[in-house]
Scaffold this active site. Structure first.
Site, mmCIF file in Angstrom:
data_model
loop_
_atom_site.group_PDB
_atom_site.id
_atom_site.type_symbol
_atom_site.label_atom_id
_atom_site.label_comp_id
_atom_site.label_asym_id
_atom_site.label_seq_id
_atom_site.Cartn_x
_atom_site.Cartn_y
_atom_site.Cartn_z
ATOM 1 N N HIS A 209 47.461 -8.976 -27.607
ATOM 2 C CA HIS A 209 47.881 -7.882 -28.479
ATOM 3 C C HIS A 209 46.938 -7.768 -29.678
ATOM 4 O O HIS A 209 46.352 -8.762 -30.126
ATOM 5 C CB HIS A 209 49.296 -8.125 -28.996
ATOM 6 C CG HIS A 209 50.354 -7.933 -27.969
ATOM 7 N ND1 HIS A 209 51.654 -7.611 -28.299
ATOM 8 C CD2 HIS A 209 50.325 -8.015 -26.608
ATOM 9 C CE1 HIS A 209 52.368 -7.504 -27.203
ATOM 10 N NE2 HIS A 209 51.592 -7.750 -26.161
ATOM 11 N N GLU B 245 47.507 -7.477 -32.858
ATOM 12 C CA GLU B 245 47.844 -8.316 -34.004
ATOM 13 C C GLU B 245 47.374 -9.751 -33.811
ATOM 14 O O GLU B 245 46.924 -10.395 -34.766
ATOM 15 C CB GLU B 245 49.363 -8.330 -34.241
ATOM 16 C CG GLU B 245 49.965 -6.980 -34.514
ATOM 17 C CD GLU B 245 50.560 -6.298 -33.286
ATOM 18 O OE1 GLU B 245 51.639 -5.707 -33.407
ATOM 19 O OE2 GLU B 245 49.934 -6.354 -32.202
#
Length: 177
Positions: free
Chosen positions: A61, A63
């Site tokens: 992901h 993040e």
């Protein structure tokens, strides 16, 4: 004592625009267009965009990549005083990574009513049962962030519909011969 943002509206929008640039990198790779950046003392120290399809890794992901790069940049796993900007409300895994890395503030663009854990389904980032809590603010450039995702998924549905039509046409042509 409740935390509050010290950033101006202009700063928030500037940094979210940088996260949107990361999302564009993901989209160029046919990935879900989600981008993230980590900011410390007004400087971007980490960037990331989704790479799940390319890597076939569920943890790839935006993040997570931004947090890893930020930790490497400062040589510390603690991102105290740092802000994280992401184009879509974080999932449980990413919210957990933000808590564990001690990110101070989290800003996101579009809300995710099906998987968001920064206010939509629940709010892990401000849950007082954890030893660390972050300030959370959603809706930064919300329309732009949401539109990028909507356009991406409309394109996928459109291509699937066209492929189905073509397959049906080929089948019909095959059966005529």
């Amino acid at each position: 004592m409740e935390k509050k943002s010290l950033l101006t509206k202009e700063e928030k929008e500037f940094f979210m625009a940088e996260a949107l640039r990361e999302a564009q990198k993901a989209e160029a790779l046919a990935e879900v267009p989600i981008g993230a950046i980590v900011v410390l003392d007004g400087e971007i120290i980490g960037r990331g965009h989704n790479l799940r399809e390319d890597s076939q890794d569920a943890t790839a992901h935006a993040e997570i990549f931004a947090i890893k790069e930020a930790c490497e940049a400062i040589g510390n796993w603690r991102l105290e005083r740092a802000q994280l900007f992401v184009t879509l409300e974080p999932c449980p895994m990413c919210s957990g990574a933000m808590i564990l890395s001690r990110v101070d503030e989290v800003y996101f663009g579009a809300y995710d009513p099906k998987g968001g854990t920064a206010g939509s389904l629940l709010n892990l980032l401000e849950d007082e049962r954890f030893n660390h809590r972050a300030y959370v603010e959603g809706g930064i450039l919300e329309e732009t962030c949401g539109q990028q995702l909507t356009t991406f998924f409309k394109g996928i549905r459109s291509r699937k519909k066209l492929a189905k039509k073509l397959a049906k046409k080929l089948q019909e042509d095959f059966e005529k011969d």
